[in-house]
Each structure stands twice: as C-alpha cells, then as structure tokens.
Design a protein around this motif. Structure first.
Motif, mmCIF file in Angstrom:
data_model
loop_
_atom_site.group_PDB
_atom_site.id
_atom_site.type_symbol
_atom_site.label_atom_id
_atom_site.label_comp_id
_atom_site.label_asym_id
_atom_site.label_seq_id
_atom_site.Cartn_x
_atom_site.Cartn_y
_atom_site.Cartn_z
ATOM 1 N N PHE A 1 11.733 -10.729 -7.934
ATOM 2 C CA PHE A 1 12.570 -10.327 -9.071
ATOM 3 C C PHE A 1 12.037 -9.053 -9.719
ATOM 4 O O PHE A 1 12.798 -8.181 -10.115
ATOM 5 C CB PHE A 1 12.634 -11.465 -10.096
ATOM 6 C CG PHE A 1 13.303 -11.085 -11.383
ATOM 7 C CD1 PHE A 1 14.678 -10.976 -11.452
ATOM 8 C CD2 PHE A 1 12.556 -10.843 -12.525
ATOM 9 C CE1 PHE A 1 15.307 -10.620 -12.646
ATOM 10 C CE2 PHE A 1 13.167 -10.491 -13.716
ATOM 11 C CZ PHE A 1 14.547 -10.380 -13.773
ATOM 12 N N ALA A 2 10.731 -8.941 -9.795
ATOM 13 C CA ALA A 2 10.125 -7.753 -10.391
ATOM 14 C C ALA A 2 10.166 -6.562 -9.437
ATOM 15 O O ALA A 2 10.067 -5.417 -9.868
ATOM 16 C CB ALA A 2 8.680 -8.035 -10.792
ATOM 17 N N ARG B 1 13.548 -3.995 -5.929
ATOM 18 C CA ARG B 1 14.741 -4.688 -6.412
ATOM 19 C C ARG B 1 14.381 -5.309 -7.754
ATOM 20 O O ARG B 1 13.216 -5.477 -8.081
ATOM 21 C CB ARG B 1 15.183 -5.746 -5.412
ATOM 22 C CG ARG B 1 14.121 -6.775 -5.136
ATOM 23 C CD ARG B 1 14.511 -7.720 -4.051
ATOM 24 N NE ARG B 1 13.334 -8.558 -3.769
ATOM 25 C CZ ARG B 1 13.303 -9.469 -2.858
ATOM 26 N NH1 ARG B 1 14.347 -9.704 -2.124
ATOM 27 N NH2 ARG B 1 12.220 -10.170 -2.665
ATOM 28 N N GLY B 2 15.350 -5.635 -8.537
ATOM 29 C CA GLY B 2 15.047 -6.253 -9.816
ATOM 30 C C GLY B 2 14.931 -5.256 -10.944
ATOM 31 O O GLY B 2 15.464 -4.149 -10.883
ATOM 32 N N SER B 3 14.202 -5.635 -11.958
ATOM 33 C CA SER B 3 14.153 -4.903 -13.217
ATOM 34 C C SER B 3 13.165 -3.729 -13.187
ATOM 35 O O SER B 3 11.958 -3.946 -13.076
ATOM 36 C CB SER B 3 13.753 -5.867 -14.333
ATOM 37 O OG SER B 3 13.484 -5.180 -15.510
ATOM 38 N N PRO B 4 13.659 -2.510 -13.340
ATOM 39 C CA PRO B 4 12.728 -1.372 -13.419
ATOM 40 C C PRO B 4 11.901 -1.405 -14.707
ATOM 41 O O PRO B 4 10.774 -0.919 -14.730
ATOM 42 C CB PRO B 4 13.641 -0.141 -13.371
ATOM 43 C CG PRO B 4 14.983 -0.629 -13.766
ATOM 44 C CD PRO B 4 15.053 -2.071 -13.384
ATOM 45 N N ARG C 1 8.933 -3.623 -14.017
ATOM 46 C CA ARG C 1 7.949 -2.907 -13.194
ATOM 47 C C ARG C 1 7.150 -1.916 -14.034
ATOM 48 O O ARG C 1 5.939 -1.799 -13.875
ATOM 49 C CB ARG C 1 8.638 -2.167 -12.036
ATOM 50 C CG ARG C 1 8.895 -3.031 -10.837
ATOM 51 C CD ARG C 1 9.255 -2.215 -9.620
ATOM 52 N NE ARG C 1 10.402 -1.345 -9.815
ATOM 53 C CZ ARG C 1 11.667 -1.731 -9.781
ATOM 54 N NH1 ARG C 1 11.958 -2.995 -9.572
ATOM 55 N NH2 ARG C 1 12.644 -0.860 -9.960
ATOM 56 N N LYS C 2 7.810 -1.215 -14.936
ATOM 57 C CA LYS C 2 7.113 -0.252 -15.787
ATOM 58 C C LYS C 2 6.120 -0.962 -16.704
ATOM 59 O O LYS C 2 4.985 -0.506 -16.887
ATOM 60 C CB LYS C 2 8.110 0.546 -16.623
ATOM 61 C CG LYS C 2 7.435 1.582 -17.490
ATOM 62 C CD LYS C 2 8.417 2.398 -18.277
ATOM 63 C CE LYS C 2 7.652 3.404 -19.119
ATOM 64 N NZ LYS C 2 8.514 4.145 -19.996
ATOM 65 N N THR C 3 6.538 -2.092 -17.279
ATOM 66 C CA THR C 3 5.641 -2.861 -18.146
ATOM 67 C C THR C 3 4.435 -3.358 -17.360
ATOM 68 O O THR C 3 3.299 -3.264 -17.827
ATOM 69 C CB THR C 3 6.404 -4.032 -18.798
ATOM 70 O OG1 THR C 3 7.515 -3.515 -19.523
ATOM 71 C CG2 THR C 3 5.511 -4.821 -19.729
ATOM 72 N N LEU C 4 4.669 -3.878 -16.156
ATOM 73 C CA LEU C 4 3.560 -4.344 -15.314
ATOM 74 C C LEU C 4 2.615 -3.200 -14.963
ATOM 75 O O LEU C 4 1.396 -3.359 -14.980
ATOM 76 C CB LEU C 4 4.102 -5.000 -14.037
ATOM 77 C CG LEU C 4 4.789 -6.340 -14.215
ATOM 78 C CD1 LEU C 4 5.507 -6.739 -12.927
ATOM 79 C CD2 LEU C 4 3.808 -7.403 -14.634
ATOM 80 N N TYR D 1 -2.984 -0.324 -4.262
ATOM 81 C CA TYR D 1 -3.769 -1.245 -5.088
ATOM 82 C C TYR D 1 -3.143 -1.490 -6.449
ATOM 83 O O TYR D 1 -3.285 -2.559 -7.020
ATOM 84 C CB TYR D 1 -5.246 -0.864 -5.163
ATOM 85 C CG TYR D 1 -5.658 0.394 -5.877
ATOM 86 C CD1 TYR D 1 -5.638 0.479 -7.266
ATOM 87 C CD2 TYR D 1 -6.125 1.488 -5.167
ATOM 88 C CE1 TYR D 1 -6.062 1.625 -7.916
ATOM 89 C CE2 TYR D 1 -6.558 2.630 -5.808
ATOM 90 C CZ TYR D 1 -6.517 2.694 -7.192
ATOM 91 O OH TYR D 1 -6.935 3.819 -7.840
ATOM 92 N N MET D 2 -2.405 -0.519 -6.984
ATOM 93 C CA MET D 2 -1.721 -0.743 -8.263
ATOM 94 C C MET D 2 -0.601 -1.769 -8.102
ATOM 95 O O MET D 2 -0.427 -2.661 -8.935
ATOM 96 C CB MET D 2 -1.164 0.573 -8.809
ATOM 97 C CG MET D 2 -2.234 1.519 -9.304
ATOM 98 S SD MET D 2 -3.171 0.877 -10.699
ATOM 99 C CE MET D 2 -2.049 1.167 -12.034
ATOM 100 N N THR D 3 0.167 -1.662 -7.035
ATOM 101 C CA THR D 3 1.256 -2.609 -6.787
ATOM 102 C C THR D 3 0.697 -3.998 -6.498
ATOM 103 O O THR D 3 1.234 -4.999 -6.984
ATOM 104 C CB THR D 3 2.135 -2.127 -5.614
ATOM 105 O OG1 THR D 3 2.607 -0.810 -5.911
ATOM 106 C CG2 THR D 3 3.315 -3.037 -5.399
ATOM 107 N N ALA D 4 -0.374 -4.073 -5.732
ATOM 108 C CA ALA D 4 -0.996 -5.367 -5.436
ATOM 109 C C ALA D 4 -1.523 -6.022 -6.713
ATOM 110 O O ALA D 4 -1.407 -7.240 -6.893
ATOM 111 C CB ALA D 4 -2.120 -5.192 -4.423
ATOM 112 N N ALA D 5 -2.079 -5.236 -7.620
ATOM 113 C CA ALA D 5 -2.580 -5.776 -8.892
ATOM 114 C C ALA D 5 -1.432 -6.248 -9.776
ATOM 115 O O ALA D 5 -1.551 -7.265 -10.460
ATOM 116 C CB ALA D 5 -3.418 -4.724 -9.617
ATOM 117 N N GLN D 6 -0.320 -5.534 -9.758
ATOM 118 C CA GLN D 6 0.857 -5.976 -10.514
ATOM 119 C C GLN D 6 1.350 -7.316 -9.975
ATOM 120 O O GLN D 6 1.688 -8.219 -10.742
ATOM 121 C CB GLN D 6 1.974 -4.941 -10.415
ATOM 122 C CG GLN D 6 1.680 -3.646 -11.116
ATOM 123 C CD GLN D 6 2.700 -2.584 -10.774
ATOM 124 O OE1 GLN D 6 3.895 -2.840 -10.727
ATOM 125 N NE2 GLN D 6 2.232 -1.371 -10.536
#
Length: 155
Positions: free
Chosen positions: A57-58, A80-83, A86-89, A123-128
């Motif tokens: 979803f994110a 896909r999902g809410s941009p 994603r920005k908040t994460l 690594y940023m995406t994996a941490a999110q």
C-alpha cells in the motif's frame, strides 16, 4: 504559517483521540508532525491482512521482474499507493540517519545495509519497509488489546 500550525494542531488533536496514538508517538523518529500524518495516511491497520499488504500500500516494496529464466537482480520499487505516505516514511528514515540511537532496530538495519555498500536508494527504501513492518505489528497489537478490553467491559 499560522494556518499550517492551526492545521497541524488540529491533526494532532484528532489523532490523540485514537487508541493507537501513544504507541505511534512512542516510536523513534515519529514526532508531533509525522505521527498524525502516518496515522492519517495509513488509517486502520486492521484492514491489511498481513504486513506485506501495508508495505505494498505504501509502495516501498520491490517490483518483480522475472520471466522464464530471466531474473533481474535490481528492480525499482512499485510506487503504488500513497505518495504522501512514502514521503513521510522517507522523512522518518532521514531522522534515523541523522540521530538514531545505536540500539534502535531500524537504525541497525539501515547501518548494516549501508556498511554492505548498498546504494542510497536501496537502503533507504529497505529501511522504510522495515519501519512500516514494525509500525504494523505494534499498532495491530495495540488495537487488538484495545478491542479485547472493550469487549470485556461490555460483557
């Protein structure tokens, strides 16, 4: 500026009425701004049957690129999902990069991936993804305990 502060205060006031508010606010990297944003963008976590659903979803899950014998080694996220989510994460994970304590699980995961030489975006995406899975588990547990307490008081 004044209207932004008014909206932010109203978001916090509304979010503080929800049962998961203390759990979300206790998470590292989530403050008075990001906590209500997360809760507003995600909504009720019980609508997601598993943690992979909320990650999808994110839009912070890796895309699949396979066909026959072809198996891509690196794929972008699905987005896909809410941009806004994603920005908040992303902003929360940036907080981990700047000043996270050593014993924080998301920071340890982030630091380990960075030490392995993975690219910044990876690594940023994996941490999110990791943060969101922890968020899902903690909030779902909190809401199940709240529901059980509500059912026992009604009986």
């Amino acid at each position: 500026s004044r209207s932004v502060e008014t909206y932010r205060a109203e978001m916090e006031r509304l979010a503080s009425t929800l049962p998961e508010y203390p759990v979300v606010m206790a998470m590292y990297g989530v403050g008075k701004s990001f906590g209500p944003q997360l809760m507003a963008e995600i909504g009720d976590v019980r609508r997601f049957p598993r943690r992979s659903s909320i990650v999808g979803f994110a839009g912070v899950d890796p895309a699949v690129d396979q066909s026959g014998k072809h198996d891509a080694k690196s794929t972008p996220t699905t987005k896909r999902g809410s941009p806004h989510l994603r920005k908040t994460l992303y902003q929360i994970v940036c907080t981990y990069l700047r000043k996270a304590p050593e014993d924080e699980p998301v920071y340890q995961f982030l630091d380990r991936n960075r030490a392995e030489g993975k690219p910044y975006f990876v690594y940023m995406t994996a941490a999110q993804n990791k943060f969101l899975r922890i968020y899902y588990a903690r909030v779902k547990e909190c809401l199940e305990a709240f529901d059980a307490q509500q059912n026992s008081t009604q009986s």
